[in-house]
Scaffold this active site. Sequence first.
Site, PDB file in Angstrom:
ATOM      1  N   PHE A  51       0.830  -1.209   0.000  1.00 55.62           N
ATOM      2  CA  PHE A  51       0.000   0.000   0.000  1.00 55.62           C
ATOM      3  C   PHE A  51       0.860   1.253   0.000  1.00 55.62           C
ATOM      4  CE2 PHE A  51      -2.138   3.108   2.983  1.00 55.62           C
ATOM      5  CZ  PHE A  51      -2.968   3.653   2.023  1.00 55.62           C
ATOM      6  N   HIS A  52       0.440   2.240  -0.819  1.00 54.21           N
ATOM      7  CA  HIS A  52       1.074   3.564  -0.851  1.00 54.21           C
ATOM      8  C   HIS A  52       0.020   4.602  -0.491  1.00 54.21           C
ATOM      9  CE1 HIS A  52       3.105   7.189  -2.005  1.00 54.21           C
ATOM     10  NE2 HIS A  52       4.142   6.569  -2.542  1.00 54.21           N
ATOM     11  N   SER A  53       0.184   5.230   0.665  1.00 55.18           N
ATOM     12  CA  SER A  53      -0.778   6.222   1.145  1.00 55.18           C
ATOM     13  C   SER A  53      -0.635   7.535   0.384  1.00 55.18           C
ATOM     14  CB  SER A  53      -0.569   6.468   2.638  1.00 55.18           C
ATOM     15  OG  SER A  53      -1.452   7.460   3.109  1.00 55.18           O
TER      16      SER A  53
END
Length: 950
Positions: free
Chosen positions: A806-808
Site C-alpha cells: 500500500f502507498h498512502s
Amino acid sequence: MSSKSGDSDVVATLNAKWISWAHTALAYCAFVGALVVGISLHYHKIVQNEFYGYPQEWFPSVSATIGDRYPERTVFQLFIALTSGPRFALVGLWYVLTRKPNSTLPKFVAGVGVFRSLTCGGWTYITSTDDHDWHDIFMISYLVATIPWTFGCIALSPKNPVALKYRKYFSGSFYALIVPLVYFFIQHKVHRVAGAYTIYAFFEWSLVLLDVAFDAVTVYEFQHFEILIRDVKGLSRGAGKLAVFDDVFAKEKNSPVGAVFSPGFSWTGLLDTVADVYNGFVFWSILTSLGVSVWYFPLWHMGISGYEVLVMTTISPFLLWIGPLRRFIIRHIRICHLLSLSGLAAYLIETPANRVFCVGFGVWMSSLSWAATFYAERAQPHRLEARILAFSLGLLASSIAKFAFYTNNPIWPIMHGANGGWNGLGLTLAVLAIWKSTGSTASSGVDLQAPGPTRGSATLTSFGLGGLFFAMHSLLSDSSTMIFWVWEGYPVRGPIAVPHGAVTLLAMGFGLCMGILNPGLSRSWVSYGVGSIGAAILTTTKHWRGYYGALTLAVYVMSIAPVLLSHAARHSPGRTFGFGFLIYNILVLAHVWVVAYAFVPGGPIMREHTDWVMTAMMLCIGAGVFSVSLQPPISPTKEKRFSRPSTKPRRYYLCVLGFLEALAIAIAYLRFPSYDYTPYHPETKSITAGIWTIHFSLDNDMWSSERRMRDLLKDVELDVIGLLESDLQRIIMGNRDTTQFLAEDLGMYVDFGPGPNKHTWGAALLSKFPIVNSTHHLLPSPVGELAPAIEATIDAYGTLVDVFVFHSGQEEDPEDRRLQSLYLAERMKATPRPAILLSYLVIQPHVGNYHTYVGEKSGMRDIDPTDWDRWCEYILYKGMKRTGYARVSRHTITDTELQVGKFVVDQPEGSDVIIPEEQVPEGLRFPGLLKGEGVRGHRYHVFDAPRYYN
C-alpha cells in the site's frame, strides 16, 4: 534401381522421389518408434510432469518421449541419424530444382535447409539434461529457421498446383496450431490446469507431423528427376544441366509477394536496408529516452523543475518552414543525422543536467532530420516508402530491444556498462548506419514536387501525425504497456508480459504489412472505425477482451502510419511535421497530467481522464484520415512517370520484418518463466518480507537502477517484497517495467499492481511463494493523488497468508489519508488469515492514523513499536510469529531505505521482547554481509544491526 542398357557409362538410376519417401519414412519412424517404445516401457514416467501425472495427464509430450530414457531415446537418435542422408539430399535436390540465373533466393533457402538439418542434430543429440542451454539454442534456431524455409519453399515452388496447395495447407496448419499450443502450455505452466499438458502434447505432435509432411510434398516435383550413377573415365565431367521449371510465381509476378521474391535479390541491398532500419531504431531510441531523462528532475525537485521545457525539442521541424534553411538541411542531411547521435553519446556525460541537455539536442536534430528526409523523398514514392518502412520498423526494433532487455533500451543514456547498457556498440553501429543510409535523397536540396496533385489540409494532416506519433510512442514503444492496461491480478485471466509481448509485436508487424500491401484498406473509414473500437475496448475492458482491443489498435496504428506519413510529406514539412510534433507534445503532457494532477497547473481538470486522452488521440488520427481521403490515389502507370527504380525494394524491408518477428518469438521462448521458485530458508518455514520505495528505478545519478536493486534484494534474501513508485508505463518514465527483470532474475512471482490506466504511481508485489489470488484497490482520494493497494494471498508452505502492499496519499491531504486508513484497516480486519502489511503510510508512530492501522480497528501489530524514527515505511503483521526486523541503507539507489521483517508461519505472534542474535537459529538470522560497513554502500543502519524477538 536398374542398369541402363542403352547407355554404357550409366551404371544405375534412381528416381528422386524415393529420396522424399525415405526422408519421410525415417523421420516418422524416429518419432513414432520412440513413442511406441516409450508408452510400452515407461508410460507413467513419460506422462508425468512437474505438477500432475496419470490419470490427469495421459499422453506424453514430444520432449518427454524422445528425451533421456533408454531405449526410446536410442530409437529416436538412430532413425534421426538415418534420416540425415536423405535430408541433405532433399535440400540439395530442391536447390537444383529451383536455381535460376541472377537469383539469390534459392541459395539462401538451401543454406537455411542445411542450417536446419545441422540444428536438428544439435537438439537431438544434446538433450536438455546434457546441457539445457545448448539444447534450447539448437531448438530455437531450428524453429526460427523453419519460417524462412517454409516461406522460401512456397515462393520457389515450381508450377505444380497440387504441390503448392499441400505446402500451403501444411504450413498454414503448422503456424495456426502454434496459437493453441502456446495457450495450453500457459494453462499448464502458469495456471497449472490438470490435463492441459496432455492437450498441449497433441498439438506438439501435430506440429512434428506437419513439419515432416511439408517436406514430403517434394515427392511431386522429384518424381520428374532421375539420379544417374555413371562410370566415367578421365578428369572432365562436363557441364551438363538438368532441365528445371523456371517460372516461379509466373502468374503472380506483379503481385506484392511476387515482387518480394523476384530475381535480383542482393545482399548489398539487404545491408542497405538494415542500415536504414537501424537509423529508424536510433530515432526511436533517442525519442523514447527523452521523457525518462527529463523525468529525473521533477522527481528529485518534487515539482516543476524547469527542465520539462526540453520535451518541446521535438518541434524542430518548424525550421523547415524557412525555404533556404530547408534546402540547406536537405543538402546536408547526413550531417544532421550524425549530430542527432548526441542523444546516444549522452551516456558519456556523468552530470545529469548536462546529459539531459545532450539528449534534448539529439531529439531536436533527430526530429528535424527525419522530417526533412520524408519531405526530400516525396518526389520518389518508392524511396519515400522505403524511408517510412525504416521509420516504422525502427519502432518495432526498439520495442523488440526492450523486450529482450527487460523493457530497458540498451542504448538509452540512462544505461551504461554497469547496468547492462550496450551504448558503445549502439553508437558505433549508428554512425555506420547513418553513413550508409543517408548518402543522398531524391531531391538533393531542390524542392521537387510529389507526383500528381496535392489535396487535403496540411493542418488536419498535422493533427493526424500528432495522434499517430503519440499512439506509437505511448502504446507501442514497449510490448508490455497495453498488457498492463488489462492486467487485474491473480489468478491470471489475460495476457502476461512474457510471452504475450511477442503477440503485440506480431500484431505491429502485421499492421505494417497491411499498410504497405493494401493502403486502400488502411486509409478507409472502415479501418478507422475498427481501430477506434479497439481503442475503446482497450480503455474500458480488462483481461483477454481488453487485449484483443489492444491488438486491434496496434494493427491499425501501424497500418495507418505509411498512409499518414506519405501524405504529410506532400505538404510543407514545417507545417505538417512541426505542428504534428506540437500536437504530440500536447498529448504527452495530457497523459502525464491524468496522474500528476497534484503537481501541475490545471491538473485537476485532467484528473483520471485517460479516456479523454485516448479519445483525443483517435480524433487526431481521424482528422489525418479525413485529409488523406481528399487525396486521390495515384495509379501505378502515373506513378512510374515520376519514379526511378527503387534502390531499396520493398522485399528487403519485409525480410527485415520477418527476421525481427522471428527474433521476438525466440526472445519470448527464452524469457518464458520457469515458475520453479523456492524461498531462501524453507527448513525454517520463514518469510522474509520487505518494503521499498524505488523512485521509479532511477538512482541519484540518473542511471537505471534495476541491477543494483536486484543485488541488494538478493543480499537481504527477500522472499516477499513490496515495491512502491513502481509504475513506469508512461512516456515520462520510458514505458518500462522494473518488476520483469527483478522477478525473472530473482526467481519470483510478480503482480504488477494497478495498471497505468488506473492513474497511480504504482504498487507491485514480488513473491517466491505462489500468488493464489490478488485484488487491486484504489483507496479513497477525494483531493490528492490516488492511493494504490494490492491485497494478495500467497501459499507459504501450505499456509495461506495475506500480503497487503500500500502507498498512502501525500502529507498535504490529511483527509485523504484518514479515509484511506479506515478503508485499509477494514480490509485487514476482515481477513481471517495471517497477514503482512508492506506500506508507505506518511504517519508518525503512535500518533493519529497510526492507531487506525495498528490496533483493534485493523487487528494488526507493528513490527517494532519502539522504532520512533519512521515517517513513511511501515511493516505490520498478524497471525504469525515475527522473529526479526532490520533497516537497510539505500546508498544512492533511491531516496528511501529498505525495511525488512522476518516471520514464521504456523506459530503464535509472540512478544516484543528483543533477544540477542546468538539465541536465534541460523536460518532465521539476517545475512551477515550487511553488518558494519556492509557491501556496495548498503548496511544495517538506525539500529546498526538487525533486531530479533522472542
